[in-house]
Design a protein around this motif. Structure first.
Motif, PDB file in Angstrom:
ATOM      1  N   ILE A  31      65.597  47.785  64.165  1.00  0.00           N
ATOM      2  CA  ILE A  31      64.627  47.270  64.954  1.00  0.00           C
ATOM      3  C   ILE A  31      63.391  46.368  63.971  1.00  0.00           C
ATOM      4  O   ILE A  31      63.245  46.819  62.904  1.00  0.00           O
ATOM      5  CB  ILE A  31      63.562  48.466  65.459  1.00  0.00           C
ATOM      6  CG1 ILE A  31      64.510  49.440  66.352  1.00  0.00           C
ATOM      7  CG2 ILE A  31      62.535  47.814  65.962  1.00  0.00           C
ATOM      8  CD1 ILE A  31      63.802  50.585  66.923  1.00  0.00           C
ATOM      9  N   SER A  32      63.513  45.269  64.510  1.00  0.00           N
ATOM     10  CA  SER A  32      62.663  44.130  63.807  1.00  0.00           C
ATOM     11  C   SER A  32      62.008  43.177  64.631  1.00  0.00           C
ATOM     12  O   SER A  32      62.098  43.430  65.987  1.00  0.00           O
ATOM     13  CB  SER A  32      63.737  43.459  62.805  1.00  0.00           C
ATOM     14  OG  SER A  32      64.661  42.618  63.755  1.00  0.00           O
ATOM     15  N   LYS A  33      61.241  42.353  64.236  1.00  0.00           N
ATOM     16  CA  LYS A  33      60.601  41.209  65.038  1.00  0.00           C
ATOM     17  C   LYS A  33      61.747  40.539  65.952  1.00  0.00           C
ATOM     18  O   LYS A  33      61.307  40.220  67.041  1.00  0.00           O
ATOM     19  CB  LYS A  33      59.846  40.577  64.329  1.00  0.00           C
ATOM     20  CG  LYS A  33      58.319  41.181  63.737  1.00  0.00           C
ATOM     21  CD  LYS A  33      57.549  40.319  62.921  1.00  0.00           C
ATOM     22  CE  LYS A  33      56.437  40.938  62.574  1.00  0.00           C
ATOM     23  NZ  LYS A  33      55.165  40.152  61.926  1.00  0.00           N
ATOM     24  N   SER A  34      62.786  40.407  65.253  1.00  0.00           N
ATOM     25  CA  SER A  34      63.673  39.461  65.748  1.00  0.00           C
ATOM     26  C   SER A  34      64.473  40.227  67.130  1.00  0.00           C
ATOM     27  O   SER A  34      64.889  39.730  68.100  1.00  0.00           O
ATOM     28  CB  SER A  34      64.967  39.349  64.721  1.00  0.00           C
ATOM     29  OG  SER A  34      66.076  38.363  65.363  1.00  0.00           O
ATOM     30  N   THR A  35      64.695  41.463  66.928  1.00  0.00           N
ATOM     31  CA  THR A  35      65.401  42.417  68.107  1.00  0.00           C
ATOM     32  C   THR A  35      64.332  42.514  69.143  1.00  0.00           C
ATOM     33  O   THR A  35      64.598  42.546  70.236  1.00  0.00           O
ATOM     34  CB  THR A  35      65.610  43.792  67.536  1.00  0.00           C
ATOM     35  OG1 THR A  35      64.608  44.526  67.054  1.00  0.00           O
ATOM     36  CG2 THR A  35      66.857  43.865  66.391  1.00  0.00           C
ATOM     37  N   GLY A  36      62.921  42.687  68.767  1.00  0.00           N
ATOM     38  CA  GLY A  36      61.941  42.670  69.673  1.00  0.00           C
ATOM     39  C   GLY A  36      61.986  41.308  70.565  1.00  0.00           C
ATOM     40  O   GLY A  36      61.767  41.389  71.704  1.00  0.00           O
ATOM     41  N   LEU A  37      62.022  40.126  69.859  1.00  0.00           N
ATOM     42  CA  LEU A  37      61.919  38.879  70.531  1.00  0.00           C
ATOM     43  C   LEU A  37      63.299  38.765  71.505  1.00  0.00           C
ATOM     44  O   LEU A  37      63.394  38.096  72.550  1.00  0.00           O
ATOM     45  CB  LEU A  37      62.030  37.973  69.425  1.00  0.00           C
ATOM     46  CG  LEU A  37      60.691  37.330  69.126  1.00  0.00           C
ATOM     47  CD1 LEU A  37      60.993  36.141  68.140  1.00  0.00           C
ATOM     48  CD2 LEU A  37      59.953  36.553  70.546  1.00  0.00           C
ATOM     49  N   GLU A  38      64.569  39.384  70.900  1.00  0.00           N
ATOM     50  CA  GLU A  38      65.694  39.356  71.838  1.00  0.00           C
ATOM     51  C   GLU A  38      65.126  39.599  73.154  1.00  0.00           C
ATOM     52  O   GLU A  38      65.644  39.257  74.361  1.00  0.00           O
ATOM     53  CB  GLU A  38      66.696  39.828  71.197  1.00  0.00           C
ATOM     54  CG  GLU A  38      67.457  39.185  70.024  1.00  0.00           C
ATOM     55  CD  GLU A  38      67.995  37.807  70.238  1.00  0.00           C
ATOM     56  OE1 GLU A  38      68.354  37.465  71.522  1.00  0.00           O
ATOM     57  OE2 GLU A  38      68.565  37.363  69.354  1.00  0.00           O
ATOM     58  N   MET A  39      64.438  40.828  73.492  1.00  0.00           N
ATOM     59  CA  MET A  39      64.293  41.436  74.557  1.00  0.00           C
ATOM     60  C   MET A  39      63.297  40.469  75.368  1.00  0.00           C
ATOM     61  O   MET A  39      63.582  40.611  76.853  1.00  0.00           O
ATOM     62  CB  MET A  39      63.677  42.856  74.260  1.00  0.00           C
ATOM     63  CG  MET A  39      64.360  43.731  73.660  1.00  0.00           C
ATOM     64  SD  MET A  39      63.526  45.437  73.191  1.00  0.00           S
ATOM     65  CE  MET A  39      64.572  46.028  71.889  1.00  0.00           C
ATOM     66  N   ILE A  40      62.561  39.960  74.757  1.00  0.00           N
ATOM     67  CA  ILE A  40      61.633  39.100  75.495  1.00  0.00           C
ATOM     68  C   ILE A  40      62.366  37.768  76.123  1.00  0.00           C
ATOM     69  O   ILE A  40      62.223  37.446  77.158  1.00  0.00           O
ATOM     70  CB  ILE A  40      60.373  38.537  74.730  1.00  0.00           C
ATOM     71  CG1 ILE A  40      59.506  39.627  74.404  1.00  0.00           C
ATOM     72  CG2 ILE A  40      59.545  37.260  75.207  1.00  0.00           C
ATOM     73  CD1 ILE A  40      58.868  40.180  75.482  1.00  0.00           C
ATOM     74  N   ILE A  41      63.287  37.494  75.189  1.00  0.00           N
ATOM     75  CA  ILE A  41      64.288  36.127  75.664  1.00  0.00           C
ATOM     76  C   ILE A  41      64.961  36.680  76.869  1.00  0.00           C
ATOM     77  O   ILE A  41      65.272  35.800  77.795  1.00  0.00           O
ATOM     78  CB  ILE A  41      65.057  35.739  74.264  1.00  0.00           C
ATOM     79  CG1 ILE A  41      64.205  35.413  73.349  1.00  0.00           C
ATOM     80  CG2 ILE A  41      66.218  34.706  74.912  1.00  0.00           C
ATOM     81  CD1 ILE A  41      65.210  35.117  72.016  1.00  0.00           C
TER      82      ILE A  41
END
Length: 255
Positions: A185-195
């Motif tokens: 889990i990272s800022k990148s995986t969180g952003l993927e959910m937003i995308i």
């Protein structure tokens, strides 16, 4: 539709203020039909307090380095908790290492334990605290530790990742502190959910200043703050003095 994700502390909230020029650039970016949001190591409730206090226009919030994700309308897209026994062991390890204070959160609420009287008022939480025993009983999503020294923060982060990495835990040095979360889990995986939620099919821009920002800087069109960690700057497409300057550069490129 493009998307721009900004870290908060040391990035948008720089030198303990938010510049009006930055807020103006955010509004201008959103007025052109794009999405802007915050991606931070803070909890969701802490970020919401800051958003209301400074009137920050956002379309999404990614908290605790990707461990909690919400839309701007408050719809929860993701939350993940640590195993209870690991959370207890991490607290023992942190206390034995010797720190200024440490805390835990469930993605929204905060708890904190002070280990020193020498703590600057600027680090006082902006939301009410939950007792640590209650937080541990009800579930911990991430932990944070204030060490007060960059070298010791790096040492503690390395130690935790080495000792608990095979049990699904990762730690990032964050200037004088350490962020402890769940591996994968990272800022990148969180952003993927937003995308995925907003069906973003164009460029995703990010900006940050420290090691916990590296995943989203590397995985997307990432910028690094001029005041950021030197090692992190190597991962960015460009270095900017403020979030507003970065947004203005993006707007200029897409005109």
């Amino acid at each position: 539709m493009k998307l721009f994700a900004s870290d908060y502390d040391g990035t948008l909230f720089k030198d303990r203020i938010i510049r009006e020029d930055d807020l103006h650039s955010i509004r201008k970016f959103r007025e052109q039909g794009h999405k802007f949001g915050l991606v931070s190591g803070r909890s969701i409730d802490s970020l919401k307090t800051e958003i209301e206090k400074h009137d920050i226009p956002v379309d999404f919030i990614v908290g605790i380095n990707g461990g909690a994700v919400e839309t701007g309308e408050g719809e929860q897209l993701f939350i993940r908790m640590m195993e209870t026994d690991i959370a207890h062991e991490l607290i023992e390890a942190v206390e034995n290492f010797g720190v200024k204070f440490y805390g835990a959160n469930d993605g929204y609420r905060l708890s904190r334990v002070y280990c020193s009287d020498d703590v600057d008022d600027c680090f006082k939480p902006n939301i009410n605290l939950v007792p640590m025993d209650i937080m541990l009983d009800e579930g911990v999503s991430a932990m944070y530790v204030w060490v007060g020294d960059e070298d010791r923060a790096q040492t503690l982060a390395n130690m935790i990742t080495e000792q608990y990495g095979d049990r699904g835990i990762i730690a990032y040095p964050n200037v004088h502190s350490v962020d402890i979360g769940i591996k994968g889990i990272s800022k990148s995986t969180g952003l993927e959910m937003i995308i995925d939620h907003y069906n973003v099919d164009d460029t995703v821009y990010t900006i940050g200043d420290s090691f916990n920002d590296v995943p989203m800087i590397k995985d997307f069109h990432g910028f690094v703050m001029e005041n950021g960690v030197d090692e992190v700057k190597a991962y960015g497409k460009a270095v900017h003095e403020t979030v507003g300057y970065a947004l203005n550069a993006v707007l200029k490129d897409i005109q």
